[in-house]
Write a protein that holds these residues in place. Sequence first.
Motif, PDB file in Angstrom:
ATOM      1  N   GLN A   1       0.812  -1.219   0.157  1.00  0.00           N
ATOM      2  CA  GLN A   1      -0.032   0.207  -0.037  1.00  0.00           C
ATOM      3  C   GLN A   1       0.997   1.256   0.073  1.00  0.00           C
ATOM      4  O   GLN A   1       0.710   2.253  -0.602  1.00  0.00           O
ATOM      5  N   LEU A   2       2.081   1.315   0.829  1.00  0.00           N
ATOM      6  CA  LEU A   2       2.801   2.407   0.705  1.00  0.00           C
ATOM      7  C   LEU A   2       3.552   2.454  -0.648  1.00  0.00           C
ATOM      8  O   LEU A   2       3.811   3.743  -1.184  1.00  0.00           O
ATOM      9  N   LYS A   3       3.757   1.584  -1.345  1.00  0.00           N
ATOM     10  CA  LYS A   3       4.434   1.707  -2.571  1.00  0.00           C
ATOM     11  C   LYS A   3       3.382   2.149  -3.637  1.00  0.00           C
ATOM     12  O   LYS A   3       3.890   3.028  -4.269  1.00  0.00           O
ATOM     13  N   GLU A   4       2.300   1.848  -3.320  1.00  0.00           N
ATOM     14  CA  GLU A   4       1.066   2.327  -4.623  1.00  0.00           C
ATOM     15  C   GLU A   4       1.094   3.891  -4.107  1.00  0.00           C
ATOM     16  O   GLU A   4       0.382   4.414  -5.087  1.00  0.00           O
ATOM     17  N   ALA A   5       1.335   4.131  -3.137  1.00  0.00           N
ATOM     18  CA  ALA A   5       1.105   5.461  -2.531  1.00  0.00           C
ATOM     19  C   ALA A   5       2.307   6.374  -2.961  1.00  0.00           C
ATOM     20  O   ALA A   5       2.698   7.422  -2.653  1.00  0.00           O
ATOM     21  N   ASN A   6       3.272   5.705  -3.652  1.00  0.00           N
ATOM     22  CA  ASN A   6       4.336   6.349  -4.217  1.00  0.00           C
ATOM     23  C   ASN A   6       5.559   6.554  -3.144  1.00  0.00           C
ATOM     24  O   ASN A   6       6.465   7.617  -3.260  1.00  0.00           O
ATOM     25  N   TYR A   7       5.542   5.835  -1.888  1.00  0.00           N
ATOM     26  CA  TYR A   7       6.462   6.052  -0.855  1.00  0.00           C
ATOM     27  C   TYR A   7       7.472   4.879  -1.404  1.00  0.00           C
ATOM     28  O   TYR A   7       7.314   3.924  -2.050  1.00  0.00           O
ATOM     29  N   SER A   8       8.785   5.453  -1.231  1.00  0.00           N
ATOM     30  CA  SER A   8       9.948   4.302  -1.271  1.00  0.00           C
ATOM     31  C   SER A   8       9.976   3.412   0.026  1.00  0.00           C
ATOM     32  O   SER A   8       9.960   3.869   1.281  1.00  0.00           O
ATOM     33  N   VAL A   9       9.992   2.159  -0.069  1.00  0.00           N
ATOM     34  CA  VAL A   9       9.773   1.424   0.973  1.00  0.00           C
ATOM     35  C   VAL A   9      10.945   0.457   0.980  1.00  0.00           C
ATOM     36  O   VAL A   9      11.563  -0.269   0.004  1.00  0.00           O
TER      37      VAL A   9
ATOM     38  N   ASP B   1       7.929  12.444  -0.290  1.00  0.00           N
ATOM     39  CA  ASP B   1       8.517  13.706  -0.430  1.00  0.00           C
ATOM     40  C   ASP B   1       8.370  14.558   0.784  1.00  0.00           C
ATOM     41  O   ASP B   1       9.366  15.302   0.841  1.00  0.00           O
ATOM     42  N   THR B   2       7.425  14.362   1.598  1.00  0.00           N
ATOM     43  CA  THR B   2       7.456  15.256   2.882  1.00  0.00           C
ATOM     44  C   THR B   2       7.577  14.486   4.177  1.00  0.00           C
ATOM     45  O   THR B   2       7.321  15.155   5.287  1.00  0.00           O
ATOM     46  N   VAL B   3       7.443  13.277   4.196  1.00  0.00           N
ATOM     47  CA  VAL B   3       6.927  12.196   5.302  1.00  0.00           C
ATOM     48  C   VAL B   3       8.228  10.992   5.307  1.00  0.00           C
ATOM     49  O   VAL B   3       8.426  10.480   4.010  1.00  0.00           O
ATOM     50  N   LEU B   4       8.356  10.583   6.346  1.00  0.00           N
ATOM     51  CA  LEU B   4       9.074   9.271   6.315  1.00  0.00           C
ATOM     52  C   LEU B   4       8.811   8.499   7.522  1.00  0.00           C
ATOM     53  O   LEU B   4       8.084   9.191   8.750  1.00  0.00           O
ATOM     54  N   GLY B   5       9.027   7.371   7.857  1.00  0.00           N
ATOM     55  CA  GLY B   5       8.708   6.606   8.815  1.00  0.00           C
ATOM     56  C   GLY B   5       9.062   5.032   8.997  1.00  0.00           C
ATOM     57  O   GLY B   5       9.613   4.864   8.213  1.00  0.00           O
ATOM     58  N   PHE B   6       8.640   4.381  10.039  1.00  0.00           N
ATOM     59  CA  PHE B   6       8.907   3.273  10.061  1.00  0.00           C
ATOM     60  C   PHE B   6       7.408   2.416  10.537  1.00  0.00           C
ATOM     61  O   PHE B   6       6.607   2.736  11.287  1.00  0.00           O
ATOM     62  N   VAL B   7       7.378   0.980   9.996  1.00  0.00           N
ATOM     63  CA  VAL B   7       6.368   0.330  10.481  1.00  0.00           C
ATOM     64  C   VAL B   7       6.761  -0.974  11.217  1.00  0.00           C
ATOM     65  O   VAL B   7       7.591  -1.605  10.829  1.00  0.00           O
ATOM     66  N   LEU B   8       6.165  -1.147  12.519  1.00  0.00           N
ATOM     67  CA  LEU B   8       6.325  -2.350  13.195  1.00  0.00           C
ATOM     68  C   LEU B   8       5.181  -3.101  13.386  1.00  0.00           C
ATOM     69  O   LEU B   8       4.076  -2.592  13.662  1.00  0.00           O
TER      70      LEU B   8
ATOM     71  N   GLY C   1       9.397  12.425  20.138  1.00  0.00           N
ATOM     72  CA  GLY C   1      10.309  11.697  19.211  1.00  0.00           C
ATOM     73  C   GLY C   1       9.521  11.627  17.585  1.00  0.00           C
ATOM     74  O   GLY C   1      10.070  12.035  16.796  1.00  0.00           O
ATOM     75  N   THR C   2       8.284  10.936  17.528  1.00  0.00           N
ATOM     76  CA  THR C   2       7.591  10.827  16.360  1.00  0.00           C
ATOM     77  C   THR C   2       6.304  10.907  16.541  1.00  0.00           C
ATOM     78  O   THR C   2       5.679  10.860  17.777  1.00  0.00           O
ATOM     79  N   ARG C   3       5.319  11.062  15.418  1.00  0.00           N
ATOM     80  CA  ARG C   3       4.017  11.061  15.458  1.00  0.00           C
ATOM     81  C   ARG C   3       3.713   9.361  15.466  1.00  0.00           C
ATOM     82  O   ARG C   3       4.734   8.589  14.941  1.00  0.00           O
ATOM     83  N   LYS C   4       2.705   8.796  15.873  1.00  0.00           N
ATOM     84  CA  LYS C   4       2.383   7.385  16.056  1.00  0.00           C
ATOM     85  C   LYS C   4       0.974   7.175  15.682  1.00  0.00           C
ATOM     86  O   LYS C   4      -0.064   7.963  15.739  1.00  0.00           O
ATOM     87  N   ILE C   5       1.033   6.111  14.930  1.00  0.00           N
ATOM     88  CA  ILE C   5      -0.313   5.429  14.702  1.00  0.00           C
ATOM     89  C   ILE C   5      -0.187   4.098  15.029  1.00  0.00           C
ATOM     90  O   ILE C   5       0.638   3.462  14.875  1.00  0.00           O
ATOM     91  N   ALA C   6      -1.026   3.800  16.248  1.00  0.00           N
ATOM     92  CA  ALA C   6      -1.241   2.443  16.530  1.00  0.00           C
ATOM     93  C   ALA C   6      -2.686   1.812  16.575  1.00  0.00           C
ATOM     94  O   ALA C   6      -3.366   2.236  16.913  1.00  0.00           O
ATOM     95  N   ARG C   7      -2.514   0.691  15.860  1.00  0.00           N
ATOM     96  CA  ARG C   7      -3.725   0.090  15.622  1.00  0.00           C
ATOM     97  C   ARG C   7      -3.900  -1.393  15.588  1.00  0.00           C
ATOM     98  O   ARG C   7      -2.720  -1.948  15.497  1.00  0.00           O
ATOM     99  N   ALA C   8      -4.911  -2.173  16.023  1.00  0.00           N
ATOM    100  CA  ALA C   8      -4.903  -3.598  16.030  1.00  0.00           C
ATOM    101  C   ALA C   8      -6.107  -3.936  15.120  1.00  0.00           C
ATOM    102  O   ALA C   8      -6.723  -3.046  14.593  1.00  0.00           O
ATOM    103  N   GLY C   9      -5.955  -5.256  14.908  1.00  0.00           N
ATOM    104  CA  GLY C   9      -7.028  -5.789  13.809  1.00  0.00           C
ATOM    105  C   GLY C   9      -6.643  -5.746  12.665  1.00  0.00           C
ATOM    106  O   GLY C   9      -7.550  -5.600  11.678  1.00  0.00           O
TER     107      GLY C   9
ATOM    108  N   LEU D   1      -4.301   5.859   6.442  1.00  0.00           N
ATOM    109  CA  LEU D   1      -5.077   7.018   5.961  1.00  0.00           C
ATOM    110  C   LEU D   1      -4.651   8.350   6.198  1.00  0.00           C
ATOM    111  O   LEU D   1      -4.401   9.008   5.003  1.00  0.00           O
ATOM    112  N   PRO D   2      -3.761   8.633   7.286  1.00  0.00           N
ATOM    113  CA  PRO D   2      -3.204   9.754   7.536  1.00  0.00           C
ATOM    114  C   PRO D   2      -2.066  10.090   6.438  1.00  0.00           C
ATOM    115  O   PRO D   2      -1.461  10.984   6.199  1.00  0.00           O
ATOM    116  N   LEU D   3      -1.544   8.977   5.970  1.00  0.00           N
ATOM    117  CA  LEU D   3      -0.444   9.181   5.157  1.00  0.00           C
ATOM    118  C   LEU D   3      -0.652   8.948   3.540  1.00  0.00           C
ATOM    119  O   LEU D   3       0.113   9.203   2.725  1.00  0.00           O
ATOM    120  N   LEU D   4      -2.054   8.514   3.103  1.00  0.00           N
ATOM    121  CA  LEU D   4      -2.239   8.326   1.827  1.00  0.00           C
ATOM    122  C   LEU D   4      -3.155   9.428   1.212  1.00  0.00           C
ATOM    123  O   LEU D   4      -3.791  10.236   2.102  1.00  0.00           O
TER     124      LEU D   4
END
Length: 177
Positions: free
Chosen positions: A10-18, A34-41, A105-113, A125-128
Motif C-alpha cells: 500500500q505504501l508503494k502504491e502511494a508512491n513511498y519508497s519502502v 516527498d515530505t514524510v518518512l517513517g517506520f512500520v512495526l 520523537g515521532t508521530r504515532k499510529i497504533a492500531r489493532a485488527g 489513511l493519514p499518509l495516503l
Amino acid sequence: MNVLQIVSQQLKEANYSVAALEESSVTYLAFEGDTVLGFVLAFPDSRGLIENWRPHSQQVLKAAQFGLRRAEAKSWNAYLILLAAEPADYGASVTLSAIEEDLTGTRKIARAGIDSEEGARGALLPLLAIQNAPQLDAVDMASEIRLRTTELPTDLVEAFVGGAPDAAILQMLETGQ
C-alpha cells in the motif's frame, strides 16, 4: 500475506519508497515520501504491541538516527506505525489511543485488527492521498432557488431564475414587488 507485506504494498502504491529492514530481532519497514518518512512495526496481537512498542521503536530509531538527522525538515514529519494483526479488546484500544497521543520523537499510529488490505488502508489513511473525490448528484438550481426563497415575491424569484436583465430585477426590488 503478513501485515508488513500488506502495508509495504500500500505504501508503494502511494508512491513511498519502502525498504524491509531488520535490527537485532526486530523486522520492520522504513518508508519515505516527498515530505514524510517513517517506520512500520508489526506485532501478532495488541498485548505484544503494548508490551514491546517502546523498546522495539527505540532500537529502530537508534539504528536510523543518522538518516533522520540528514532528513532535516522531513524528520519533523516522522511516523512510527505500530500495527497488530489480532483485534484489540476495549482496554487495549484505550492503551493504543494513549500511544498515539505520545508525540515524543515521532508521530504515532497504533492500531489493532490489521489483517487485511482494508484494515491496513484504514490505519494508513493519514499518509495516503485522498482516495475518492466526492460525488455529488446533479442539482436543479432553479428549483433549489425557488425552494430557498419562499419569503421573496414570486415574480421577483421567477425573473431572477428566468434570466431577466439585472436592471429589471433591480427595478422590481426598488418598487418592492
